[in-house]
Scaffold this motif. Structure first.
Motif, PDB file in Angstrom:
ATOM      1  N   LYS A   1      43.563  48.073  44.918  1.00 56.18           N
ATOM      2  CA  LYS A   1      43.976  46.784  45.464  1.00 56.18           C
ATOM      3  C   LYS A   1      43.565  45.645  44.546  1.00 56.18           C
ATOM      4  O   LYS A   1      44.332  44.698  44.306  1.00 56.18           O
ATOM      5  N   GLU A   2      42.338  45.719  43.998  1.00 53.68           N
ATOM      6  CA  GLU A   2      41.834  44.679  43.098  1.00 53.68           C
ATOM      7  C   GLU A   2      42.701  44.586  41.852  1.00 53.68           C
ATOM      8  O   GLU A   2      43.051  43.491  41.384  1.00 53.68           O
ATOM      9  N   ARG A   3      43.095  45.742  41.306  1.00 55.32           N
ATOM     10  CA  ARG A   3      43.936  45.758  40.103  1.00 55.32           C
ATOM     11  C   ARG A   3      45.287  45.106  40.388  1.00 55.32           C
ATOM     12  O   ARG A   3      45.793  44.304  39.599  1.00 55.32           O
ATOM     13  N   ASN A   4      45.881  45.484  41.544  1.00 54.36           N
ATOM     14  CA  ASN A   4      47.191  44.929  41.892  1.00 54.36           C
ATOM     15  C   ASN A   4      47.134  43.410  42.106  1.00 54.36           C
ATOM     16  O   ASN A   4      48.040  42.677  41.717  1.00 54.36           O
ATOM     17  N   MET A   5      46.054  42.928  42.732  1.00 51.94           N
ATOM     18  CA  MET A   5      45.900  41.502  42.966  1.00 51.94           C
ATOM     19  C   MET A   5      45.781  40.736  41.650  1.00 51.94           C
ATOM     20  O   MET A   5      46.360  39.666  41.471  1.00 51.94           O
ATOM     21  N   LYS A   6      45.020  41.318  40.702  1.00 55.43           N
ATOM     22  CA  LYS A   6      44.877  40.672  39.400  1.00 55.43           C
ATOM     23  C   LYS A   6      46.214  40.629  38.666  1.00 55.43           C
ATOM     24  O   LYS A   6      46.575  39.618  38.052  1.00 55.43           O
ATOM     25  N   ALA A   7      46.958  41.737  38.723  1.00 58.04           N
ATOM     26  CA  ALA A   7      48.255  41.776  38.050  1.00 58.04           C
ATOM     27  C   ALA A   7      49.216  40.761  38.670  1.00 58.04           C
ATOM     28  O   ALA A   7      49.963  40.073  37.960  1.00 58.04           O
TER      29      ALA A   7
ATOM     30  N   ALA B   1      48.383  37.972  40.288  1.00 58.81           N
ATOM     31  CA  ALA B   1      47.929  36.621  39.941  1.00 58.81           C
ATOM     32  C   ALA B   1      48.334  36.258  38.517  1.00 58.81           C
ATOM     33  O   ALA B   1      48.767  35.140  38.243  1.00 58.81           O
ATOM     34  N   ALA B   2      48.188  37.233  37.605  1.00 62.15           N
ATOM     35  CA  ALA B   2      48.572  36.973  36.218  1.00 62.15           C
ATOM     36  C   ALA B   2      50.069  36.716  36.111  1.00 62.15           C
ATOM     37  O   ALA B   2      50.520  35.834  35.366  1.00 62.15           O
ATOM     38  N   ARG B   3      50.854  37.469  36.877  1.00 58.29           N
ATOM     39  CA  ARG B   3      52.307  37.296  36.839  1.00 58.29           C
ATOM     40  C   ARG B   3      52.702  35.921  37.383  1.00 58.29           C
ATOM     41  O   ARG B   3      53.550  35.225  36.811  1.00 58.29           O
ATOM     42  N   LYS B   4      52.052  35.506  38.487  1.00 54.23           N
ATOM     43  CA  LYS B   4      52.346  34.199  39.072  1.00 54.23           C
ATOM     44  C   LYS B   4      51.961  33.078  38.117  1.00 54.23           C
ATOM     45  O   LYS B   4      52.667  32.078  37.992  1.00 54.23           O
TER      46      LYS B   4
END
Length: 377
Positions: free
Chosen positions: A31-37, A39-42
């Motif tokens: 979940k942490e990895r997906n959230m970081k990805a 956020a970076a995309r946004k």
């Protein structure tokens, strides 16, 4: 085979450069990895949007607010009004390019319809533009001012200086003021009172739902207001909205009907459907038909005897007595009285238009009747 081995080697080298893939067993890390990805995309998209906001648009394009995503912006072709979310790189096209291959009859018909619609749209735009130009010289009603549109820069809208609301069309009345505010306050007060009344009624309904019903009643869903409940008499199937306080009444004996009292509006009495006689107490037996079966001469004698022994009310002066020659059925029973051949009527008044007023001694009803249906005695 050599190509396949080369491709395999390239994929292996690519995978070696990356860290180990997160384990599906560690949901928190996944979940942490997906959230970081995300956020970076946004952040990247926001940076791209900010960069595009400062770039000059190619000719024929304008930046407008999205209809489906308020707060975000898209790019609109000012000629065709087509919209797209990505930044345009070329000048906007004013019309569809000619097809590269020959069109079929169906495609040609479709192209003709499109051209016709575009011509109609262009004419409509021209008319609107002409109207806008004419409105520029018109004086605005009190409380209005012209302002630039936020969603369509360069276009003019009309702003209510009292409420701050905006509209695209030319206002034809002064902006709302103190009178409208007072009206709005009254409407709000009425709505609050209605809400309080509904809440009170709902509380009473909840209280009634827990109370035992008197014998012969059941609680059923309303036919006209689905979701609400009423109370049904199991014996007569009559329904009422209020909670019954007494046991359900049994069906009336044959020949009786329950009608509203003429003397005491809002209260009910029981009427014999055959003789039209009324009584305040509930009947226990079928309505008698004897009077209707008696000969006219006998019924007339009885009525004359009743009239002779009865004391006329002091406020009613009887001018004469009359005997009914023909049966008359009242059309408006609130004002007129029914007559049967042989009835004796105590006449109070004779109008010049042929209508008389009197009391039918058989039914004891007072009202209007046609004087042509009787003869004086």
């Amino acid at each position: 085979m050599a190509d396949e081995e080369k491709r395999t080697a390239e994929l292996e080298a690519l995978s070696q450069k990356r860290a180990a893939a997160p384990s599906a067993a560690d949901l928190a890390a996944l979940k942490e990895r997906n959230m970081k990805a995300l956020a970076a995309r946004k952040a990247k998209m926001a940076e791209q949007k900010a960069s595009e906001a400062s770039r000059p648009l190619p000719d024929g394009w304008r930046r407008v607010e999205s209809r489906s995503r308020p707060g975000e912006f898209v790019y609109e072709n000012i000629h065709t009004e087509e919209r797209q979310s990505w930044f345009p790189e070329v000048v906007a096209k004013e019309e569809v390019s000619a097809p590269l291959v020959a069109q079929s009859e169906e495609d040609a018909a479709k192209a003709e319809r499109i051209a016709k619609n575009k011509a109609a749209l262009a004419a409509r735009k021209a008319s609107l533009q002409s109207q806008k130009e004419a409105e520029k010289s018109l004086a605005l009603p009190d409380g209005w001012k012209r302002a630039e549109s936020r969603s369509r820069p360069g276009e003019t809208v009309y702003e209510n200086t009292v409420t701050g609301e905006r509209q695209a069309w030319f206002p034809d009345a002064p902006a709302s003021g103190a009178a409208d505010d007072a009206k709005a306050a009254l409407i709000a007060k009425n709505k609050a009172a209605l809400a309080a009344r509904k809440a009170k009624a709902a509380a009473a309904e909840m209280d009634n739902a827990s109370k035992p019903l008197p014998a012969g009643w059941k609680r059923v869903e309303s036919r006209s207001r689905p979701g609400e409940f009423v109370y049904e008499n199991e014996l007569t199937e009559e329904r009422q909205a209020w909670f019954p306080e007494t046991a359900a009444e049994k069906p009336l004996p044959e020949g009786w009907r329950k009608v509203e009292s003429r003397t005491y509006p809002g209260e009910f009495v029981y009427e014999n459907a055959f003789t039209l006689e009324r009584q305040a107490w509930r009947p226990d037996e079928a309505a008698p038909m004897e009077e209707a079966a008696k000969p006219a001469e006998e019924r007339t004698a009885e009525q004359l005897a009743q009239l002779a022994s009865a004391k006329a009310p002091p406020a009613r002066a009887i001018v004469c007595k009359a005997k009914c020659l023909y049966t008359y059925t009242a059309e408006n029973r609130d004002e007129e009285i029914d007559l049967v051949e042989g009835d004796v009527i105590a006449v109070e008044y004779k109008a010049e238009n042929g209508w008389w007023v009197g009391i039918n001694t058989r039914t004891q009803r007072n009202g209007i009747f046609p004087g042509t249906y009787v003869e004086e005695m």
